[in-house]
Design a protein around this motif. Sequence first.
Motif, PDB file in Angstrom:
ATOM      1  N   VAL A   8       0.853  -1.193   0.000  1.00  0.00           N
ATOM      2  CA  VAL A   8       0.000   0.000   0.000  1.00  0.00           C
ATOM      3  C   VAL A   8       0.889   1.244   0.000  1.00  0.00           C
ATOM      4  O   VAL A   8       1.728   1.408   0.894  1.00  0.00           O
ATOM      5  N   HIS A  80      -2.537  -1.214  -3.535  1.00  0.00           N
ATOM      6  CA  HIS A  80      -3.457  -0.115  -3.250  1.00  0.00           C
ATOM      7  C   HIS A  80      -2.681   1.184  -3.078  1.00  0.00           C
ATOM      8  O   HIS A  80      -1.565   1.175  -2.544  1.00  0.00           O
ATOM      9  N   SER A 128      -6.721  -0.823  -5.985  1.00  0.00           N
ATOM     10  CA  SER A 128      -7.603   0.341  -5.834  1.00  0.00           C
ATOM     11  C   SER A 128      -6.790   1.601  -5.596  1.00  0.00           C
ATOM     12  O   SER A 128      -5.633   1.548  -5.161  1.00  0.00           O
ATOM     13  N   MET A 220     -10.264  -0.093   0.275  1.00  0.00           N
ATOM     14  CA  MET A 220      -9.249  -0.937  -0.379  1.00  0.00           C
ATOM     15  C   MET A 220      -9.735  -2.372  -0.536  1.00  0.00           C
ATOM     16  O   MET A 220      -9.416  -3.035  -1.526  1.00  0.00           O
TER      17      MET A 220
END
Length: 239
Positions: A8, A80, A128, A220
């Motif tokens: 992330v 993400h 995402s 997410m």
Amino acid sequence: MDLSNRTVIVVGGGSGIGLGIARAALARGARIVLGGRSREKLDRALEALEAGERGRSVAVDITQEADVVRLFESVPEVDHIAVTAATLAYQPIREFDLEAARRAVRSKLLGALLIAKHGGARLRPGGSITFTTGVATDRPLPRGSMVGAVNGAIDCFIRGAAIELAPIRVNALSPGWVDTELWDVIGADKASRFSGMAQRLPVGRIGTPDDLGHAAIFLMTNGFTTGTVLHVDGGHRFV
Ligand SMILES: NC(=O)c1ccc[n+]([C@@H]2O[C@H](COP(=O)([O-])OP(=O)(O)OC[C@H]3O[C@@H](n4cnc5c(N)ncnc54)[C@H](OP(=O)(O)O)[C@@H]3O)[C@@H](O)[C@H]2O)c1
């Protein structure tokens, strides 16, 4: 809401809401990469998170395309991305400094475009992007015309991006008042303004970065949510 073995990136993760998102992602097993302009702030954040081998940072100015390209080159596999970075200004319209207005547009709106442009192609399946808008879109404050304008632009941007970048999901968090460094500019007034707002809000308190971190993890990990603005504002829009 598990993020084990996921990477992330949090642009703006050196403080405030971005730091809350990074903390929430770490707690769910992710590897995190913090982005922001100040190397010192990023180092402090990584230390506070005690991220160890699951955390690192990249100095990036989201207004600079070369920086954004470099960010994604240095993190080849991403699941993400969350973006909280913005340099906004509260000023009366009649006296608005145009350079401050440009900084707001460049950081929040064009920064989002650069992240979508270069990050969208890098995300692994199921990936995402979560941008950040804000309650100023619905509840403008005096001197806040440009803050509301760039936030509103993000509300629209994510809809187009969700269609165009699909199956990558693109959403936005819309925070109400959250206790972060952003508010330091008002100095001693902060405590009284926060307590006044807390009394008005249905939830009876100001938000925390962790409230927003929790909501970001939902965006997410919920595979059926895209093109959505998630309001995490304690009911601020209705008071
Ligand atoms: N706090 C609230 O009450 C509230 C309410 C509604 C909406 N929001 C929105 O939430 C977002 C995050 O706010 P926050 O309260 O967490 O503020 P914050 O603590 O000031 O965090 C913003 C972060 O973005 C980074 N940043 C700023 N400009 C950047 C740039 N050009 N490139 C890369 N990084 C940049 C900053 O680090 P560097 O300076 O080191 O780059 C900082 O770490 C903002 O978009 C804000 O509009 C906040």
